[in-house]
Each structure stands twice: as structure tokens, then as C-alpha cells.
Design a protein around this motif. Structure first.
Motif, PDB file in Angstrom:
ATOM      1  N   PHE A 250       0.823  -1.201   0.000  1.00 39.30           N
ATOM      2  CA  PHE A 250       0.000   0.000   0.000  1.00 39.30           C
ATOM      3  C   PHE A 250       0.868   1.267   0.000  1.00 39.30           C
ATOM      4  CE2 PHE A 250      -3.246  -3.001   1.592  1.00 39.30           C
ATOM      5  CZ  PHE A 250      -4.254  -2.714   0.691  1.00 39.30           C
ATOM      6  N   CYS A 251       2.033   1.219   0.628  1.00 41.00           N
ATOM      7  CA  CYS A 251       2.961   2.350   0.543  1.00 41.00           C
ATOM      8  C   CYS A 251       3.434   2.550  -0.892  1.00 41.00           C
ATOM      9  CB  CYS A 251       4.151   2.128   1.479  1.00 41.00           C
ATOM     10  SG  CYS A 251       3.756   2.212   3.240  1.00 41.00           S
ATOM     11  N   ALA A 252       3.746   1.442  -1.585  1.00 43.85           N
ATOM     12  CA  ALA A 252       4.152   1.545  -2.984  1.00 43.85           C
ATOM     13  C   ALA A 252       3.023   2.085  -3.848  1.00 43.85           C
ATOM     14  CB  ALA A 252       4.595   0.174  -3.496  1.00 43.85           C
ATOM     15  N   THR A 253       1.768   1.696  -3.554  1.00 44.70           N
ATOM     16  CA  THR A 253       0.624   2.219  -4.294  1.00 44.70           C
ATOM     17  C   THR A 253       0.461   3.719  -4.074  1.00 44.70           C
ATOM     18  OG1 THR A 253      -0.483   0.074  -4.064  1.00 44.70           O
ATOM     19  CG2 THR A 253      -1.855   1.965  -4.665  1.00 44.70           C
ATOM     20  N   LEU A 254       0.642   4.163  -2.829  1.00 41.79           N
ATOM     21  CA  LEU A 254       0.535   5.595  -2.536  1.00 41.79           C
ATOM     22  C   LEU A 254       1.617   6.382  -3.250  1.00 41.79           C
ATOM     23  CD1 LEU A 254      -0.739   7.916  -0.950  1.00 41.79           C
ATOM     24  CD2 LEU A 254       0.766   7.330   0.975  1.00 41.79           C
ATOM     25  N   VAL A 255       2.849   5.885  -3.242  1.00 44.26           N
ATOM     26  CA  VAL A 255       3.939   6.570  -3.945  1.00 44.26           C
ATOM     27  C   VAL A 255       3.651   6.633  -5.444  1.00 44.26           C
ATOM     28  CG1 VAL A 255       6.382   6.415  -4.544  1.00 44.26           C
ATOM     29  CG2 VAL A 255       5.650   5.999  -2.196  1.00 44.26           C
ATOM     30  N   SER A 256       3.103   5.568  -6.001  1.00 44.93           N
ATOM     31  CA  SER A 256       2.797   5.543  -7.434  1.00 44.93           C
ATOM     32  C   SER A 256       1.682   6.523  -7.774  1.00 44.93           C
ATOM     33  CB  SER A 256       2.404   4.120  -7.851  1.00 44.93           C
ATOM     34  OG  SER A 256       3.463   3.216  -7.601  1.00 44.93           O
ATOM     35  N   LEU A 257       0.664   6.617  -6.925  1.00 45.42           N
ATOM     36  CA  LEU A 257      -0.409   7.582  -7.171  1.00 45.42           C
ATOM     37  C   LEU A 257       0.105   9.019  -7.140  1.00 45.42           C
ATOM     38  CD1 LEU A 257      -3.304   5.962  -5.086  1.00 45.42           C
ATOM     39  CD2 LEU A 257      -3.141   6.101  -7.576  1.00 45.42           C
ATOM     40  N   LEU A 258       0.969   9.314  -6.165  1.00 49.51           N
ATOM     41  CA  LEU A 258       1.544  10.658  -6.096  1.00 49.51           C
ATOM     42  C   LEU A 258       2.427  10.944  -7.305  1.00 49.51           C
ATOM     43  CD1 LEU A 258       2.464  10.823  -2.295  1.00 49.51           C
ATOM     44  CD2 LEU A 258       0.524  11.898  -3.452  1.00 49.51           C
ATOM     45  N   ASN A 259       3.148   9.943  -7.768  1.00 53.12           N
ATOM     46  CA  ASN A 259       4.003  10.136  -8.934  1.00 53.12           C
ATOM     47  C   ASN A 259       3.174  10.356 -10.193  1.00 53.12           C
ATOM     48  OD1 ASN A 259       6.670   9.987 -10.343  1.00 53.12           O
ATOM     49  ND2 ASN A 259       5.732   8.180 -11.253  1.00 53.12           N
ATOM     50  N   ASP A 260       2.055   9.626 -10.329  1.00 58.81           N
ATOM     51  CA  ASP A 260       1.174   9.841 -11.477  1.00 58.81           C
ATOM     52  C   ASP A 260       0.565  11.240 -11.443  1.00 58.81           C
ATOM     53  OD1 ASP A 260       1.734   7.292 -12.293  1.00 58.81           O
ATOM     54  OD2 ASP A 260      -0.081   6.414 -11.431  1.00 58.81           O
ATOM     55  N   ARG A 261       0.199  11.699 -10.245  1.00 56.06           N
ATOM     56  CA  ARG A 261      -0.356  13.055 -10.123  1.00 56.06           C
ATOM     57  C   ARG A 261       0.678  14.104 -10.517  1.00 56.06           C
ATOM     58  NH1 ARG A 261      -2.808  15.529  -4.461  1.00 56.06           N
ATOM     59  NH2 ARG A 261      -3.510  17.536  -5.311  1.00 56.06           N
ATOM     60  N   ARG A 262       1.940  13.885 -10.113  1.00 56.54           N
ATOM     61  CA  ARG A 262       2.997  14.828 -10.479  1.00 56.54           C
ATOM     62  C   ARG A 262       3.216  14.831 -11.987  1.00 56.54           C
ATOM     63  NH1 ARG A 262       8.178  14.201 -11.651  1.00 56.54           N
ATOM     64  NH2 ARG A 262       8.004  11.961 -11.235  1.00 56.54           N
ATOM     65  N   LYS A 263       3.134  13.663 -12.629  1.00 55.86           N
ATOM     66  CA  LYS A 263       3.300  13.596 -14.079  1.00 55.86           C
ATOM     67  C   LYS A 263       2.188  14.361 -14.798  1.00 55.86           C
ATOM     68  CE  LYS A 263       5.833   9.229 -14.495  1.00 55.86           C
ATOM     69  NZ  LYS A 263       5.766   7.831 -15.014  1.00 55.86           N
ATOM     70  N   ARG A 264       0.950  14.216 -14.329  1.00 54.99           N
ATOM     71  CA  ARG A 264      -0.158  14.922 -14.973  1.00 54.99           C
ATOM     72  C   ARG A 264       0.000  16.428 -14.853  1.00 54.99           C
ATOM     73  NH1 ARG A 264      -3.222  10.646 -12.618  1.00 54.99           N
ATOM     74  NH2 ARG A 264      -3.731  12.011 -10.835  1.00 54.99           N
ATOM     75  N   ARG A 265       0.428  16.903 -13.676  1.00 59.55           N
ATOM     76  CA  ARG A 265       0.643  18.341 -13.514  1.00 59.55           C
ATOM     77  C   ARG A 265       1.741  18.845 -14.433  1.00 59.55           C
ATOM     78  NH1 ARG A 265       0.408  19.536  -6.964  1.00 59.55           N
ATOM     79  NH2 ARG A 265      -1.847  19.161  -6.703  1.00 59.55           N
ATOM     80  N   ARG A 266       2.800  18.079 -14.583  1.00 60.31           N
ATOM     81  CA  ARG A 266       3.897  18.507 -15.445  1.00 60.31           C
ATOM     82  C   ARG A 266       3.468  18.533 -16.907  1.00 60.31           C
ATOM     83  NH1 ARG A 266       9.160  14.933 -15.072  1.00 60.31           N
ATOM     84  NH2 ARG A 266       7.682  13.487 -16.059  1.00 60.31           N
ATOM     85  N   GLU A 267       2.627  17.583 -17.327  1.00 61.69           N
ATOM     86  CA  GLU A 267       2.142  17.583 -18.697  1.00 61.69           C
ATOM     87  C   GLU A 267       1.200  18.752 -18.958  1.00 61.69           C
ATOM     88  OE1 GLU A 267       0.376  13.801 -19.242  1.00 61.69           O
ATOM     89  OE2 GLU A 267       2.292  12.706 -19.298  1.00 61.69           O
ATOM     90  N   GLU A 268       0.387  19.115 -17.952  1.00 61.00           N
ATOM     91  CA  GLU A 268      -0.517  20.249 -18.122  1.00 61.00           C
ATOM     92  C   GLU A 268       0.243  21.572 -18.216  1.00 61.00           C
ATOM     93  OE1 GLU A 268      -3.146  20.043 -14.864  1.00 61.00           O
ATOM     94  OE2 GLU A 268      -4.259  18.290 -15.598  1.00 61.00           O
ATOM     95  N   MET A 269       1.329  21.703 -17.506  1.00 59.98           N
ATOM     96  CA  MET A 269       2.126  22.927 -17.534  1.00 59.98           C
ATOM     97  C   MET A 269       2.895  23.077 -18.832  1.00 59.98           C
ATOM     98  SD  MET A 269       3.612  22.969 -13.636  1.00 59.98           S
ATOM     99  CE  MET A 269       4.661  24.368 -14.016  1.00 59.98           C
ATOM    100  N   GLY A 270       3.125  21.998 -19.537  1.00 61.42           N
ATOM    101  CA  GLY A 270       3.875  22.055 -20.773  1.00 61.42           C
ATOM    102  C   GLY A 270       5.368  22.024 -20.517  1.00 61.42           C
ATOM    103  N   PRO A 271       6.173  22.006 -21.567  1.00 60.28           N
ATOM    104  CA  PRO A 271       7.620  21.938 -21.402  1.00 60.28           C
ATOM    105  C   PRO A 271       8.190  23.229 -20.837  1.00 60.28           C
ATOM    106  CG  PRO A 271       7.073  22.266 -23.707  1.00 60.28           C
ATOM    107  CD  PRO A 271       5.767  22.045 -22.984  1.00 60.28           C
ATOM    108  N   ALA A 272       9.290  23.122 -20.138  1.00 60.50           N
ATOM    109  CA  ALA A 272       9.971  24.294 -19.592  1.00 60.50           C
ATOM    110  C   ALA A 272      10.662  25.074 -20.710  1.00 60.50           C
ATOM    111  CB  ALA A 272      10.974  23.856 -18.531  1.00 60.50           C
TER     112      ALA A 272
END
Length: 315
Positions: A250-272
Motif C-alpha cells: 500500500f505504501c508503494a501504491t501511494l507513492v505511485s499515485l503521487l508520482n502519477d499526479r505529479r506527471k499529470r501536472r507537469r504535462e498540463e504545464m507544458g515543457p519548460a
């Protein structure tokens, strides 16, 4: 100066000919084997202490401290004595224990040699993931080994309860050590499952949402695995293995969910500003092809001008 001028500069991307790869592998293997041999020789002087470290907890829980007649009168239950069978068994056991200790205690050296051989061929992001894997994998493995070490006395006590009354159990030391090593490896490797799931998520193979949807099957699978991996039939030993893996899953699942959320935010912001945008390589219709007339210089084209060696013959 001449010697340094002849020295070849290393490729920044770690590329080298096959012969140099083989030479590098030979040198790394030689250093790793030398480290294991040296540590094995040192451990040979302390192999009795190593054996006592693993067997004393078991003897404290099931050891026989009295004769058979005294045990029959006291009715203290079943117990066991650790024995050796055969004339050559003490010598072969000393070699086995020393080599096992040499491989374990020399692991930082041979793991570094393996890492040094692989690192030049990795990209920057791959090195980052590899650092996380190595830095987290070792503590998880030793954590599983610690649980195995702590549950072995309880497991031995439960298994010996199946012995008939007033009988003395003899445990061959070599078989006992094989069981201990097997339990340590099973517990240690099973603790690596959450780390493997996180690494699959970081590389984009597995999403946290999918891992969360597997929680019922994972709990059942981990429970069945713990029941099969532990030789004893008591639920305490099984839960000692299954419980920590449930928590780590469940800790690994939580880390994966947070990582997926971070990826979505980075894709929405576009490239630097210093990053290139992704290219759209989707094929598109280019429309009707426009015909182009051929050049006058092509062979076979008729014209009214005489040409000699590609030039107009002007007279």
C-alpha cells in the motif's frame, strides 16, 4: 607528457570497443572475487561465532537442557539438540559458513564493482532510478532478513510440537543452516516486491490506479505466498511475513499515485523554457501533388539549341 598524450580519453557516453568491455569485465570480476576470498578467510576464524549467532535463538526456545529421564519426569514438552553427522561434516560446514559470510559481508564491494561496470552505459535518468533502487533495495532486503531471524525460533517451537512425547529431537546443523539461509532469502526477496512495483511505475509501465485496483488480489496472493514460504503451520509466522508486505504494497501504491499526479501536472504545464516540445509525428495528407516540368539539361529533351559538352554552341 608523452605518456599522458598517448592515454586515450574516455568516451563521455561510456562507449568502448568490445575488447575493452571484456577487459573491464575481467578486472571487475577479479576485484569482486578477491574481496570475497579475503572476507571468507577472515570469517573462517569466526565461523563458530557465526553459527552460534543463528542457532542460539532456536536453542533458547527449543533447546534440551536436561536428560531424557529428567524431561520425562518434568514433562516440560518437546525439545531439540543440534548435532553433526559424519567425520567430514564439521570441516565442510566451516567452509560453507565462511563462504556464506564472505559473500554477505563483501557485498558492498562486489555490488560496487557491478555498479561501476553498468553505470557508463546508463542515461542520466536511468542512473537516477538505479540509485533509488540500490539505495532502497538493500534496507528492504535486510529488513526482511531481520523478520526471518526473529520468527525462526517461534517457527521451530511450533514445528517441534508435532513430535511424540518424551522423545529427543536431533537437528542436523547443516540442514538447519540451509533452512535458515532459505528463510532469510525468501523473506528478504519478498520485501523487494513493493520496490519493483514503484520502479515499474516510474518507468511508465504500471500506473498507481491499476495497482490500487489489484489490492484484493494482492492481499490474497501475498497471504498464500506467506503460507507456502513459511514451513510452520502457525498463523503468527505467516502474518509476520504477510503483514509487512501488505503495508509495503500500500505504501508503494501511494507513492505511485503521487508520482502519477505529479506527471499529470507537469504535462498540463507544458515543457519548460529549456526543454524541447514534443513533436507531432502523425502522418497527414499533403493534398494533390503539383507536376513540375523537367530541366532542359536532362538527356533526351528536345531543344532548338545545339549544345557541346553541356554548353550552348553560340557562333
Amino acid at each position: 607528457m608523452l605518456k599522458s598524450a598517448r592515454k586515450k580519453e574516455k568516451d563521455p557516453e561510456g562507449r568502448m570497443p568490445l575488447a575493452e568491455h571484456l577487459r573491464e569485465l575481467r578486472n571487475r570480476l577479479a576485484k569482486a572475487v578477491l574481496a570475497i576470498v579475503v572476507v571468507t578467510i577472515v570469517a573462517a576464524f569466526f565461523y563458530k561465532d557465526i553459527i552460534e549467532f543463528f542457532t542460539n535463538p532456536i536453542l533458547d526456545s527449543v533447546g534440551c537442557n536436561a536428560t531424557l529421564s529428567e524431561l520425562a519426569q518434568q514433562r516440560t514438552g518437546t525439545c531439540a539438540r543440534i548435532v553433526l553427522n559424519g567425520l567430514l561434516t564439521p570441516f565442510t560446514l566451516a567452509l560453507k559458513v565462511s563462504l556464506m559470510a564472505g559473500v554477505i559481508f563483501a557485498s558492498p564491494i562486489w555490488l560496487y564493482q557491478l555498479w561501476a561496470f553498468i553505470t557508463p552505459g546508463l542515461h542520466k535518468h536511468e542512473k537516477k532510478y538505479a540509485y533509488v533502487f540500490v539505495g532502497t533495495g538493500a534496507p528492504l532486503f535486510f529488513g526482511g532478513a531481520f523478520f526471518a531471524y526473529k520468527t525462526l525460533p517461534t517457527m521451530a517451537k511450533v514445528l517441534l510440537e508435532f513430535s511424540p512425547a518424551d522423545l529427543d529431537n536431533q537437528l542436523p546443523l547443516d540442514d538447519l543452516l540451509d533452512l535458515i539461509v532459505r528463510m532469510v532469502l525468501v523473506f528478504g526477496l519478498s520485501f523487494e516486491l513493493p520496490l519493483l512495483l514503484v520502479m515499474l511505475n516510474l518507468t511508465g509501465v504500471l500506473t498507481g490506479k491499476r495497482m490500487l485496483g489489484w489490492w484484493r488480489g494482492m492481499i490474497m496472493g501475498i497471504t498464500v505466498f506467506a503460507a507456502v514460504a513459511t514451513p510452520s503451520t502457525d498463523p503468527l509466522t505467516m502474518l509476520a511475513l504477510a503483514g509487512p508486505i501488505w503495508v509495503l504494497y500500500f505504501c508503494a501504491t501511494l507513492v505511485s499515485l503521487l508520482n502519477d499526479r505529479r506527471k499529470r501536472r507537469r504535462e498540463e504545464m507544458g515543457p519548460a523554457d529549456d526543454e524541447a516540445s514534443e513533436l507531432d509525428l502523425t502522418p497527414q495528407d499533403i493534398g494533390e501533388v503539383e507536376s513540375v516540368s523537367s530541366s532542359r539539361a536532362l538527356p533526351g529533351q528536345s531543344n532548338n539549341t545545339d549544345r557541346v559538352n553541356g554548353y550552348d554552341d553560340v557562333t
